[in-house]
Motif scaffolding. Sequence first.
Motif, PDB file in Angstrom:
ATOM      1  N   PRO A   7       0.829  -1.209   0.000  1.00 23.37           N
ATOM      2  CA  PRO A   7       0.000   0.000   0.000  1.00 23.37           C
ATOM      3  C   PRO A   7       0.863   1.258   0.000  1.00 23.37           C
ATOM      4  O   PRO A   7       1.817   1.371   0.773  1.00 23.37           O
ATOM      5  N   GLY A   8       0.535   2.181  -0.860  1.00 25.21           N
ATOM      6  CA  GLY A   8       1.307   3.411  -0.984  1.00 25.21           C
ATOM      7  C   GLY A   8       1.308   4.272   0.258  1.00 25.21           C
ATOM      8  O   GLY A   8       2.205   5.085   0.450  1.00 25.21           O
ATOM      9  N   ASP A   9       0.322   4.097   1.135  1.00 22.11           N
ATOM     10  CA  ASP A   9       0.251   4.926   2.334  1.00 22.11           C
ATOM     11  C   ASP A   9       0.814   4.237   3.573  1.00 22.11           C
ATOM     12  O   ASP A   9       0.708   4.760   4.677  1.00 22.11           O
ATOM     13  N   ALA A  10       1.433   3.071   3.433  1.00 17.88           N
ATOM     14  CA  ALA A  10       2.061   2.400   4.583  1.00 17.88           C
ATOM     15  C   ALA A  10       3.308   3.179   4.980  1.00 17.88           C
ATOM     16  O   ALA A  10       4.124   3.543   4.132  1.00 17.88           O
ATOM     17  N   ALA A  11       3.462   3.455   6.263  1.00 19.40           N
ATOM     18  CA  ALA A  11       4.591   4.247   6.754  1.00 19.40           C
ATOM     19  C   ALA A  11       5.240   3.553   7.952  1.00 19.40           C
ATOM     20  O   ALA A  11       4.553   2.879   8.729  1.00 19.40           O
ATOM     21  N   CYS A  91       5.799  -1.317   9.373  1.00 18.71           N
ATOM     22  CA  CYS A  91       4.986  -0.249   8.784  1.00 18.71           C
ATOM     23  C   CYS A  91       3.509  -0.565   8.952  1.00 18.71           C
ATOM     24  O   CYS A  91       3.117  -1.721   9.110  1.00 18.71           O
ATOM     25  N   ARG A  93      -0.594   1.208   7.723  1.00 14.45           N
ATOM     26  CA  ARG A  93      -1.357   2.250   7.031  1.00 14.45           C
ATOM     27  C   ARG A  93      -1.881   3.210   8.103  1.00 14.45           C
ATOM     28  O   ARG A  93      -2.052   2.818   9.249  1.00 14.45           O
ATOM     29  N   PRO A  94      -2.173   4.468   7.768  1.00 13.71           N
ATOM     30  CA  PRO A  94      -2.585   5.444   8.784  1.00 13.71           C
ATOM     31  C   PRO A  94      -3.704   4.970   9.708  1.00 13.71           C
ATOM     32  O   PRO A  94      -3.624   5.158  10.913  1.00 13.71           O
TER      33      PRO A  94
END
Length: 101
Positions: A7-11, A91, A93-94
């Motif tokens: 997922p592109g929003d995983a931080a 990581c 996701r938000p």
Amino acid sequence: MNRPAWPGDAAPYRRTPEFTETTVPGGLLRAHATRSGTWARLHVLEGRLLFRDLVDGAELLLGPGIHPLIHPERPHEVAAPAPVRFFVEFCARPGDFAAST
């Protein structure tokens, strides 16, 4: 490896200490998985580390700059057959941060 897209929003929210071939925890050397909502990325800093995906049987010999993406609840293991220095970055996701910390 046949895995869903990262997922592109995983931080990142946490990372392990650095491990070597002599300090790698036994739990990483046998089948294990991250929990639901937790993605991980391996970072090899020096040497080589063998990563095994236990779902599709794929094996990757990792060196610096190669970061396999570990998906939630997907069984895997590593082996350190030679000198290595690495860490694991976790990581989420938000919306999953509260459950992961």
